[in-house]
Design an enzyme around this catalytic site. Structure first.
Site, PDB file in Angstrom:
ATOM      1  N   ARG A  24      -3.988   8.351  85.348  1.00 48.49           N
ATOM      2  CA  ARG A  24      -5.825   9.227  86.533  1.00 48.49           C
ATOM      3  C   ARG A  24      -6.074   7.784  86.375  1.00 48.49           C
ATOM      4  NH1 ARG A  24      -4.757  13.688  82.781  1.00 48.49           N
ATOM      5  NH2 ARG A  24      -5.285  15.929  84.046  1.00 48.49           N
ATOM      6  N   LYS A  69      -8.449  14.280  79.378  1.00 51.06           N
ATOM      7  CA  LYS A  69      -9.147  15.346  80.388  1.00 51.06           C
ATOM      8  C   LYS A  69      -9.980  15.934  78.710  1.00 51.06           C
ATOM      9  CE  LYS A  69      -9.474  15.631  84.831  1.00 51.06           C
ATOM     10  NZ  LYS A  69      -9.484  16.293  85.733  1.00 51.06           N
ATOM     11  N   HIS A  79      -5.761   8.316  93.053  1.00 53.24           N
ATOM     12  CA  HIS A  79      -5.344   9.451  92.737  1.00 53.24           C
ATOM     13  C   HIS A  79      -3.986  10.110  93.409  1.00 53.24           C
ATOM     14  CE1 HIS A  79      -6.310  12.452  89.962  1.00 53.24           C
ATOM     15  NE2 HIS A  79      -5.560  13.479  90.230  1.00 53.24           N
ATOM     16  N   ARG A 136      -0.892   8.433  91.271  1.00 56.23           N
ATOM     17  CA  ARG A 136      -0.590   9.790  90.906  1.00 56.23           C
ATOM     18  C   ARG A 136       0.133  10.604  91.527  1.00 56.23           C
ATOM     19  NH1 ARG A 136      -1.768  12.143  85.169  1.00 56.23           N
ATOM     20  NH2 ARG A 136      -3.054  14.225  86.300  1.00 56.23           N
ATOM     21  N   HIS A 183      -1.859  18.675  83.372  1.00 54.46           N
ATOM     22  CA  HIS A 183      -2.211  19.353  83.318  1.00 54.46           C
ATOM     23  C   HIS A 183      -2.264  20.056  81.796  1.00 54.46           C
ATOM     24  CE1 HIS A 183      -1.319  17.721  87.838  1.00 54.46           C
ATOM     25  NE2 HIS A 183      -1.958  16.968  87.367  1.00 54.46           N
ATOM     26  N   TYR A 215       0.647  18.651  93.430  1.00 60.18           N
ATOM     27  CA  TYR A 215       0.829  17.428  93.479  1.00 60.18           C
ATOM     28  C   TYR A 215       2.199  17.219  94.208  1.00 60.18           C
ATOM     29  CZ  TYR A 215      -2.355  15.856  90.167  1.00 60.18           C
ATOM     30  OH  TYR A 215      -4.249  15.065  89.785  1.00 60.18           O
TER      31      TYR A 215
END
Length: 324
Positions: A178, A202, A274, A277, A300, A309
């Site tokens: 990210r 995250k 992104h 990514r 994720h 994705y």
């Protein structure tokens, strides 16, 4: 009272400032967020709410008497963002979640001041403001092999900026980071046994991502030929004089500027960090890597997110059906 500077833009000398106060729901909410990037982003979001709430650009979320914020106000703000500002559903939901986050602290923390205190019942009602659902195709794209090669070619100009930009581009495409994760890489701790990047993602989730051979060569060239082995941000700023500002990491806007400049020079379509990514995720799926392995590499929480994705397109689906 002590100021808490959440975000600062050095070029414009503008900053988002909150005041350190005990038992303030805004401060409690901001400090409950795990990363500096999340704190900065949600602080800006809350300032947007207070500007709308007061119709005053100089207002602060700490000026709001949160006990007066009810279901109707939150619902009206949601509609303003979606129908007037025309923001994407995901962005609207992010803004509303920030407001709800402050109100959650207002309802659940015992020592909140009376002018900010709301009841559990009121908060349960506010929670009934449901997220805006989106039935659109997931946005973003994956770069083609040709596009990637062209980006690498325009970076390979033997300049110190080119050496850095090649390492950045390859780290995105071959490691799937990210934007925030790449900006926060700290050398030498981010490189484990010369084989993996240690990523803090995250919600403070840590993961190890294998460094692709091409990315490893590019990162090594950047470190050995330009950056040096001193401790600090892996990717730093370079002044126009050619001098490195090795104590200052590249900002999100700085990375976006670099990629935009390189994409224009390569003559291809524009792309976001992104999208690089997404390119990583798509290429793994193209090579029949198990989707759960891809999920782990991307960091994720659910495989449903990983599915978004998959940018292989209709042709792949048609070919798969023909195999039956």
């Amino acid at each position: 009272m002590q100021e808490l500077i959440i975000a600062k833009q050095t070029r414009k000398e503008s900053q988002v400032v909150l005041i350190e106060k005990k038992h303030d729901p805004v401060i409690l909410y901001i400090k409950s967020l795990n990363s500096d990037a999340s704190q900065k982003q949600m602080a800006k979001v809350l300032f947007s709410f207070s500007r709308w709430y007061f119709s005053n650009d100089s207002s602060s979320p700490q000026d709001v008497q949160w006990k007066d914020v009810n279901f109707q106000i939150v619902s009206n703000y949601q509609q303003h963002l979606f129908k007037v500002k025309k923001l994407e559903p995901a962005t609207v939901n992010n803004y509303i979640n920030a407001v709800k986050g402050v109100l959650r602290k207002s309802a659940r923390i015992r020592d909140i001041a009376a002018h900010n205190k709301i009841s559990i019942e009121d908060f349960e009602e506010i929670k009934e403001v449901k997220p805006i659902s989106s039935h659109r195709e997931p946005k973003g794209r994956a770069l083609t092999e040709t596009e990637s090669i062209n980006i690498f070619k325009v970076c390979a100009d033997d300049s110190i900026q080119g050496i850095r930009d090649l390492a950045i581009s390859m780290t995105f495409i071959f490691c799937g980071l990210r934007l925030n994760e790449l900006c926060e890489l700290e050398y030498p701790g981010c490189i484990v046994n010369d084989k993996h990047l240690k990523i803090l993602g995250k919600r403070n989730k840590q993961r190890l991502v294998p460094i692709n051979k091409k990315a490893k060569l590019a990162i090594t060239a950047w470190i050995e030929n330009v950056r040096g082995t001193q401790q600090g941000p892996l990717f730093c700023r370079i002044w126009r004089s050619g001098e490195l500002n090795d104590e200052s990491p590249l900002s999100h806007s700085g990375i976006r500027y670099i990629l935009k400049k390189r994409s224009l020079k390569a003559g291809g379509e524009s792309f976001s960090p992104h999208d690089l990514r997404r390119t990583f995720g798509t290429r793994l799926l193209e090579n029949d890597v198990d989707i759960f392995v891809v999920q782990g590499l991307l960091g994720h929480s659910t495989v449903d997110t990983t599915r978004t994705y998959d940018k292989r397109g209709v042709e792949v689906q048609e070919n798969a059906v023909e195999l039956l």
